[in-house]
Structures are given as C-alpha cells and as structure tokens.
Design a protein around this motif. Structure first.
Motif, short mmCIF file in Angstrom:
data_model
loop_
_atom_site.label_atom_id
_atom_site.label_comp_id
_atom_site.label_asym_id
_atom_site.label_seq_id
_atom_site.Cartn_x
_atom_site.Cartn_y
_atom_site.Cartn_z
N CYS A 71 0.85 -1.20 0.00
CA CYS A 71 0.00 0.00 0.00
C CYS A 71 0.89 1.25 0.00
O CYS A 71 1.70 1.44 0.90
CB CYS A 71 -0.91 0.02 1.23
SG CYS A 71 -1.81 1.59 1.34
N CYS A 97 -6.63 6.36 2.04
CA CYS A 97 -6.87 5.43 0.92
C CYS A 97 -7.42 6.20 -0.28
O CYS A 97 -8.39 6.93 -0.17
CB CYS A 97 -7.84 4.32 1.33
SG CYS A 97 -8.20 3.22 -0.07
N CYS A 145 -6.28 3.11 -5.10
CA CYS A 145 -5.34 2.83 -6.20
C CYS A 145 -5.43 1.37 -6.62
O CYS A 145 -4.98 1.00 -7.69
CB CYS A 145 -3.92 3.17 -5.77
SG CYS A 145 -3.28 2.12 -4.45
S1 SF4 Z 1 -6.48 1.01 -2.48
FE1 SF4 Z 1 -6.19 2.13 -0.58
S2 SF4 Z 1 -5.59 0.59 0.85
FE2 SF4 Z 1 -5.31 -0.31 -1.15
S3 SF4 Z 1 -3.20 0.09 -1.68
FE3 SF4 Z 1 -4.40 1.76 -2.51
S4 SF4 Z 1 -4.35 3.33 -0.93
FE4 SF4 Z 1 -3.70 1.43 0.05
#
Ligand code: SF4
Ligand code: SF4
Length: 637
Positions: free
Chosen positions: A271, A288, A291
C-alpha cells in the motif's frame, strides 16, 4: 486457492504514464512547433477550485482559469464522494513523482513511515497551506499556488509567477521528503489533498456550509468566507488526526475477506499510503485513494475486493469517464472571467455586442483593464470577458452610444515606427488599405513585426474600421506595394533567434475595397511619428516678444527616434545660460530645425553656439543635484 497471474496494476500505471507522456509531449512540442505555447495548468482542478471560490466571492475567475479547470475541480469533489480520491491516485503528476521517489527511498532502505503524534501533528500543515492559498487567491484573483507549486515551478523552469524563495524550498521538501518519508507531500503538504479530505467528510462539511449560508443570508450575520474555510479546515484536521469516522465518504471501499486471507501482509507492504489493510475488514482510512495496488498485489484471489465485488477496474474507468465528461461539458459552457455591470444591463434600451478573437483578453488582469477602459465610455453599462475564447460581451444603452461606436471603443489604434532611419527631406510614400483579422492589439503588433522585416517600410498606423484601416509608410526607392502585400499575407511570423525563436500564426488578408495610395512630405510624416520639443524656462513669460530673438539651426538629430530621450538633457543644459529662454524643434520642408529663443541683452549667438557644442552637458535634477554627461548632439554651426 488460485494465484493471481500478474502483480502489476495496469489500470493505474497506464493512466499515470499517460499523464507523463502528455506532459513530456507538451514540453518538447515547442521545439518542433514554435507557434505552440504549452499551458501546464490547462487541466488543473486545484486552480479551478480556487477560481470558483474567487467567482463566488468577488464575481471573477482567477488568472487565466476557465470553465475547464472549474469543471475538473467540481468533478474531483464529486469523484471523492461517489468513488474515492481518484485524482490523487490516477492523475496527479506530483503524487506519481513522489511515489517514484518513495520507491527509490525504499530500495535504498532509507525510508520511514511517520507514525503517532509526529504523523498527526504534521498533517495540519496541508490545511494551513490550503487556507493561505485560497485566502490570497480569492482576495487577489491571482493564483497564489503558482508561487510555490513544485509542479508549476518544475514545468515552467521556475519562471512565470514562481517566487523562488517559496518554490525552491517546496521543491526540495517534496523531493527529499518523499525519498525519506512515505508519501510526504500527499500526507503533509498537498493543499489539494486537504480539499479532498474535506470532501471525504462531506456530510459534516455540507452541514457547516449550510449553517454558514443560513447565518449570513437568512439571519443577516456578517461572517466573512475565510471563517467558513477555516472551520472546514479545522473540522477535517480534527477528524483526520483523531481518525474519527462520521458519515465519511467515499462509498467505494476496499474490503477484505478473512476466510480467503492468509495474513501474509503483502498488502500492508505494497500500500503506497502504508495502510494496515490486513487488520481490517473494510479500508476506510482517510489516506486510501483506491489505487487498488493492494487488490492487484494480493496473492489470494478474492481476498481483497471493492465493496465485496470484483470491481478493481472501476476506479480507473470512472477516472477516465469523469475527466472526459468534465472537459466535454466545459467546452459547451464557459463562465465569464469578469462579469461586471455599473448600469442596468436588463434595461429596455440595452443592447449587446460580442467580439471574439481578442487575444489580449487572456487572463484576469487583462480582463480587469478592459473593464476599466469600458467604464470610461458613456453609454456602456456592463461587460463580460471569456479568456478561453478571448471573447468579450459589452452591454450598452443604444440611446447613448451605437454599436459601431462601442466597437471603436474596444479597438486600440496603433502608430509605430518600424525601420525609419532618419529620412528628413523629400517624399514618403504610403498605402492605405483594409486588413481582415487584425482587430486585436496583439494582431496589430504581429502585423507591424511582419512589415518590419522589409527594410523599406518606415511605419504603420491603424484606425478603427471593419476591416481595420491600416496606413503603411514606405520608401519607394527601397520597396513597393507588392512587397508590402506579400509581407501582410505571410502565414506566420518568426520572432526571436536561436532557442528563443517562436512562430506565430498570422493569416491577415488585404481587403481590396477602397485602397488609396499617395506621397507626403517627409516633414508631415515626421510630425505624425516623432514628438517635437517646445519648452520655455528662465522666466520666458516675463519678457516682451520684441525683446526676444530666435536663433534657428538645422537639427537632423531631432528626427532620430533614438535621440528623443536626450532632448530634456539639452533643455536642462541650455538653461544654464540665463539668456536662453525657450527651445523648440520642428520639421520643415528643408529638414528638421531647432529654434533657440534668447534675450540679446543677456546672451549672444556665440555664447549659444558654445553652449550647444560644449563637450559636456551640465544637467540639473529635480532633487537639486547637478551631473555632467557627454554631449550626445552635434550642431552644424
Ligand atoms: S487502495 Fe487504498 S488501501 Fe489499497 S493500496 Fe491503494 S491506498 Fe492502500
Ligand atoms: S489481503 Fe491478501 S495480501 Fe493482504 S494479508 Fe490477506 S492475503 Fe495477504
């Protein structure tokens, strides 16, 4: 459990690289096409949001912002509420760059993730930057972020509105900070990140905003907008620092199926925001930005999903669709950069003139000066400007001013010497012709530059007309009307040299109706283009006319445009002789002359001659200081 085939997040990489390819294209295109000037802010949603705030508070858009940036700004907020922080994840070039820096830092094993109070405390910085940026942008209608924005500074080569003392530390902090500290810029400094976080807390943010609207518009309290912005910043920071979750958006979240999860913790490591995904069922962390790196890199198929469904493609697809929709909608509707009226624009006698292609209407500043000029014209009651299409709309009272006169007021005539090298006797030829597509001051400047390339062309003057009426003055022994027509009809103008060379598309056309040609005495031409001097001093008024004599000398340098700046020095120097009381220059059929008025009881022609041709001038300045300069003139005595 079946294993995933590819750990690469193609959705994201494609969009991130797409943005960088576009930026590199914008950087190198001017090398191949000198008429192209890149606008690196053309799709900046942050500029659009600042501009929208400026529009609501002072009815003007900031700088050169248009509806495109505003539409992208609004879309960014909508995307946060409906999906996630999609801009941060898929489009932001600073986010991508800092992520690459972070990857280098991790490879070098020199990167840390800030935690606890340090992390909490530093997060306030981006809200402070957001407040400062919005405050100064709205109060000045100039984009304050340009002073420090690492993206703007990097792509403009630290030119434009960049303030080095702000931009260099911001650039160093962004690069070095992101190398050593995980997502340093995004978590702690990015003002756009602060706005998106306010949007994540959309419910309390909307409640605070509604309360402010009611208190100011219904209860009649005076609460300036910075209080609203400050409250929103404080609210978002408190929620972020305390990880309070209160009706937070977005509605799409990464979800973890504990039955399929093997607790390998790959997702935690991969992450980019260092969120501990393996310990939660639903990722509702403020950092978050969907991504989907975690989903793509999780080795257990189905362990990580979006809203418990296989929707990992959705954020990237939504990003493309929303961005395309925003740009498309913005091309059909443009907000005015300035919308001002100082009379009743809905009055029954009010009519409207719209003019397009005015290239000098290109930003808030030029719109402002256009509006100020229009305010001085009796009968004009309001204006709107649209910088994207370089257009203006002018409201006027037809009982006071006609449409033709309004257009004439918009027109700025030009009178410019081009290659005049001091012809002082004989005749100057001229041709008067109408020129299409030459209304704008920039276009008239370009026309002058096209003509300047012919060394036989002395000067250009324009006056209002449809088409614009231009008079071109030339030396018939050096050039002719055919050459002039060829110069006017050139498709493009090359300006500058070497790496500074640029090309501008011109496309003027000579209108064949009503062309006139002729000759005029050089003295008449000089009187039109070169200022003359007429200054009285040493108590000139106290002498009767019959006590004064005039000493007249040929003075060729009076016709030299370059020498005009020295005339005040000549007057100051001549005033040292108490008998000299007035100096005049004029252009006669036999050439330029200087007339020196003097009182014969106080000075003589010999003394005047020695004053005029003395090797040095003695100059008196308003602060009573005296300086000597070399005599720049030569008088034929
Ligand atoms: S979607 Fe959110 S939780 Fe998952 S890697 Fe990307 S930033 Fe991190
Ligand atoms: S969600 Fe996937 S990557 Fe994360 S701990 Fe579980 S199995 Fe590992």
């Amino acid at each position: 459990m079946s294993k995933k085939q590819s750990p690469v997040n193609y959705y994201r990489i494609t969009l991130q690289w797409g943005i960088f390819v576009l930026l590199i294209y914008m950087l190198i295109r001017p090398l191949l096409d000198t008429s192209y000037s890149p606008d690196f802010e053309a799709y900046c949603p942050f500029g659009g949001m600042q501009s929208l705030a400026s529009y609501f508070s002072v009815h003007s858009l900031a700088c050169s912002m248009t509806t495109v940036q505003i539409a992208l700004g609004i879309t960014l907020i909508l995307a946060v509420v409906l999906f996630s922080k999609l801009f941060c994840s898929y489009l932001c070039p600073i986010g991508t760059f800092t992520e690459w820096m972070g990857a280098l830092g991790r490879k070098a094993k020199m990167q840390i993730t800030l935690k606890g109070n340090t992390d909490r405390l530093l997060r306030i910085s981006k809200y402070v930057l957001l407040f400062i940026t919005f405050y100064f942008t709205v109060t000045s209608s100039e984009l304050f972020c340009r002073k420090f924005d690492p993206f703007y500074a990097g792509f403009t080569g630290f030119s434009g509105d960049v303030v080095l003392w702000y931009a260099i530390p911001a650039m160093v902090l962004t690069i070095v900070g992101s190398f050593f500290i995980r997502h340093f810029w995004c978590k702690y400094l990015c003002p756009l990140g602060a706005i998106t976080n306010i949007a994540v807390y959309a419910f309390p943010a909307a409640t605070i905003t509604l309360l402010w609207v009611l208190l100011t518009n219904v209860a009649g309290l005076i609460i300036p907008w910075p209080w609203l912005l400050g409250t929103l910043c404080v609210m978002a920071y408190v929620f972020e620092a305390t990880t309070l979750k209160f009706f937070i958006f977005p509605s799409l979240r990464v979800t973890r199926n504990d039955d399929l999860c093997t607790h390998c913790r790959i997702c935690d490591k991969k992450c980019p925001m260092a969120i501990q995904i393996s310990t939660v069922e639903t990722v509702d962390h403020i950092d978050c930005h969907l991504c989907v790196d975690c989903i793509v890199k999780c080795p257990e198929k189905g362990a990580l999903t979006i809203n418990k469904r296989n929707l990992s493609w959705l954020p990237a697809v939504a990003t493309v669709i929303l961005t395309a929709a925003a740009i498309t909608i913005a091309t059909y509707y443009e907000l005015p950069t300035i919308s001002e009226n100082w009379g009743d624009i809905n009055g029954k006698n009010v009519q409207v003139v719209r003019m397009d292609g005015l290239k000098n209407i290109k930003c808030f500043g030029s719109s402002r000066s256009f509006a100020n000029h229009m305010k001085e014209i009796p009968g004009i009651v309001g204006v709107e400007t649209f910088v994207k299409h370089h257009s203006v709309v002018v409201y006027f009272d037809k009982t006071i001013i006609g449409e033709e006169a309004v257009k004439e007021a918009i027109f700025s005539p030009l009178s410019e010497l081009l290659n005049f090298k001091g012809k002082v006797t004989g005749k100057v030829s001229f041709v008067k012709l109408g020129i299409d597509r030459c209304f704008d001051p920039n276009d008239q400047f370009y026309l002058g530059e096209l003509l300047r390339k012919d060394k036989g062309i002395y000067a250009l003057s324009t006056r209002f007309g449809e088409p614009v009426q231009a008079t071109i003055y030339y030396d018939s022994s050096l050039t002719d009307e055919n050459n002039i027509r060829k110069a006017i009809s050139l498709e493009s103008l090359i300006m500058g040299e070497g790496k500074d060379q640029t090309s501008v598309k011109t496309g003027f056309a000579v209108n064949e109706a009503g062309i006139t040609r002729g000759e005029m005495p050089a003295s008449e031409f000089l009187s039109m283009f070169i200022p003359t001097t007429d200054v009285a001093f040493n108590n000139y008024e106290s002498y009767a006319e019959d006590k004064m004599f005039v000493y007249e000398l040929p003075f060729k340098q009076a016709a030299d445009p370059e020498m005009q700046k020295w005339m005040p020095f000549l007057v100051s120097h001549a005033s040292n002789d108490d008998g000299i009381v007035r100096i005049q220059t004029s252009f006669t059929e036999s050439g330029p002359v200087i007339k020196i008025w003097f009182v014969d009881s106080m000075t003589t022609v010999e003394k005047i001659n020695s004053v005029l041709n003395s090797p040095e001038f003695l100059i008196h300045y308003p602060d009573k200081s005296v300086k000597r300069i070399k005599n720049p003139f030569k008088f034929l005595i």
